[in-house]
Scaffold this motif. Sequence first.
Motif, mmCIF file in Angstrom:
data_model
loop_
_atom_site.group_PDB
_atom_site.id
_atom_site.type_symbol
_atom_site.label_atom_id
_atom_site.label_comp_id
_atom_site.label_asym_id
_atom_site.label_seq_id
_atom_site.Cartn_x
_atom_site.Cartn_y
_atom_site.Cartn_z
ATOM 1 N N GLU A 97 0.826 -1.210 0.000
ATOM 2 C CA GLU A 97 0.000 0.000 0.000
ATOM 3 C C GLU A 97 0.859 1.258 0.000
ATOM 4 O O GLU A 97 0.569 2.231 -0.680
ATOM 5 C CB GLU A 97 -0.927 0.012 1.217
ATOM 6 N N LYS A 101 1.001 4.150 -2.729
ATOM 7 C CA LYS A 101 0.690 5.526 -2.321
ATOM 8 C C LYS A 101 1.644 6.509 -2.992
ATOM 9 O O LYS A 101 1.261 7.634 -3.322
ATOM 10 C CB LYS A 101 0.786 5.639 -0.805
ATOM 11 N N SER A 106 -4.604 4.119 -4.022
ATOM 12 C CA SER A 106 -4.932 3.350 -2.823
ATOM 13 C C SER A 106 -5.386 1.961 -3.249
ATOM 14 O O SER A 106 -5.696 1.735 -4.422
ATOM 15 C CB SER A 106 -6.035 4.040 -2.026
#
Length: 702
Positions: A97, A101, A106
């Motif tokens: 994640e 980012k 996301s």
Amino acid sequence: MPSEFDKPYDPKEHEDKIYKLWEESGFFNPDKLPGGRGKTFSITLAPPNVTGSLHVGHALEHATSDVLIRFKRMQGYKTLWLPGTDHAGIATQNVVEKELKKQGISRHDLGREKFLEKVWEWKKKYGNIILDQMKKIGASCDWTRTRFTMDPEYQEAVKEAFLHYYKKGWIYQGERVVNWCIKDQTSLSDLELEYQEEKGKLWFIKYPLKNSKEFIIIATTRPETMLGDTAVAVNPKDKRYKNLVGKKVLLPIQNREIPIISDRRIEMNFGTGAVKVTPAHDMLDEQIGADNKLPALQVINEIGKMTSAAGQKFEGMKMLEAREAVLKELESQNLIEKIDDYPHNIAKCYRCETHIEPLRSKQWFLKMEELAKLAIKAVKSGKIKFHPKRWEKIYFDWLKNIKDWCVSRQIWWGHKIPLDGVDDVLDTWFSSALWPFVTLGWPASAKTLAGKSKKNDLETFYPTDILTNDRGIINLWDARMIFSGLEFIGAPPFKDLLIHATILTKDGKRMSKSLGTGIDPVDLITKYGADATRFGLIWQAMGGQDIHWSEEHVVAGRKFCNKIWNAARFVLQQTPPGKKSDFGTPKKSDFEEGGNSKLGFDYASSADKKILAQLKKTKKDIGRLIDKYEFGQALHTLYNFVWHDFCDIYLEESKKNLNAEVLASVLAESLKMLHPFMPFISETIWGHINNKNILMIESWAS
RNA sequence: GGGCGCAUAGCUCAACGGCAGAGCGACCGCCUUACACGCGGUAGGUUCUAGGUUCAAAUCCUAGUGCGCCCACCA
């Protein structure tokens, strides 16, 4: 005399070649080992997380395991060191994640399937980096048996294990206050929390008594949760409040009548001795609530915002905003008695360091009572031994006060719970707990036992002989492996559990990647070589004691390599070319009077006799020390023999009075003893003095 | 709040009831034909503090100080 001996030992010139030689020999694989090998010796690697690369603590773990495996292999055991990696649920989901980012994406943008593809890509890349790091340090794992905790077979095994518990009635769903990470959007077990001291405040708030002008004052660190209070509790022995129990207070702001109850779990000495009870947002309050049949009002939701139950005024606010708003309101009503500074421990998510919100939530639990008993008994009875023994206490303390295991997680990366309509995944440790037998083929192997002439891996290698890991996962992993092994196989997963030294930074802090205090073993290997790195780690990690990292010992390791290299060079110079067969190893009779080999005792000078006696003793001591897992002591003993007894004294002596046979055989024997610790250089030199076997499978006993 | 571990040479650590050692570093000699990543030598310790047990304590016991770790629902 090969020209490469003209220079100082340069590990870079040899290590990759040697590792390739070993891999191509096939001898990492127990099935390919020559000789009878009736006895087995097996280790399953503590599978590193695929979250990133290894640190120097792993390197120590791998170096010591490799010492054992190589030693036992040379002793004629059928040795298996089974490697692999762990999918590491939340941890891996988090790093991926984070990576996304950076591109402004996301996981929700991608959706579950696409996101999981990304995680698999990550695993493919980093899983291999980890295994390559292990190869660099010289780990002699059977790579043909490499496993991953999300392999298709592994997924089947996890399913089988879960359903086994389910059928036994040990899996149940419950709505409870759990540790909830509002960032990762998942529940966490107690063991997945970290506590950090923060400068908090303790607010003393006046709750007005019903039909009275008096107040009862409660103390709290979390005023915003008062919106969900359903009682005030005091200790039954507390004289101050005796006449108030049973009466009601009017909860400020909410204007809700709530009772004053008594509960023996309330500490009289804390605050005012009166406590607000918020069953939906605190574990103790939940219990008090259940025992007193109080309702639970959820005022904070799973993303950390206030719910409608908190009241219109607060709904939608973030938890900390609501705290300010609540305090302002109380202030305006003059209901704040006082505010104290109050440093206290805040629970945080061990992976993302977000504050944990205790929250009521529906989760799946595994009943632990029977399993904990199994695990306790296995260690109490001595079937499993902790080294050092004192770590048992950590284990027993946890198991004796065990709570049911919340096995569900609301993340995407992991083993799906195999029940219809449930899209939660399992705690990553649920699958790790099965590692020692699933990697050996359970459950398929267990079903095909009967009537087969050839034993399968599970029969052959289970229970494994030893497991070694850091003290940090004694309960997270070791305890859970122990009860899983006992439950599913009926035998403990390993006989010895070796808790190795934790390597701290020079000033005694824990090594951590995020703090930049970690040391990459590959950097050391590049600078000093794998043997020197192994030497330094083992040399310093004498017992199970924590050690403060210090590179000097790796420097010593490099010097030692060069010493060995040059001793070999000298011996080769004393031996005419083409006489490789002279590098025989001394036989038992060589140490005894009347032995008639040309190395024989009767032919030898007093210096010869002395070095042969020292050799014999050293070999015995080292074997004994390795078997006791005293690797540091063993290495010190070996160092002393090779450097001082052999090089400083005997080698010098032989310049005056040469016995080439004894000289050569002491070198050969030294290389054998060195091999478990410093496999690359010993194998390299062995290649110049013996063209029959590779050193890795030479017989230790001779 | 409870528990565990550690404190020894400048640094990192051994020794676990019987003369306190190693590695690294420092200093002084040596390019002695295996190795200067080396050889020979030297210096450096009231073994954290205060008591106690013992013929004998770095080691065992008690208390303290400092550091580290783990566990725990004082809100």
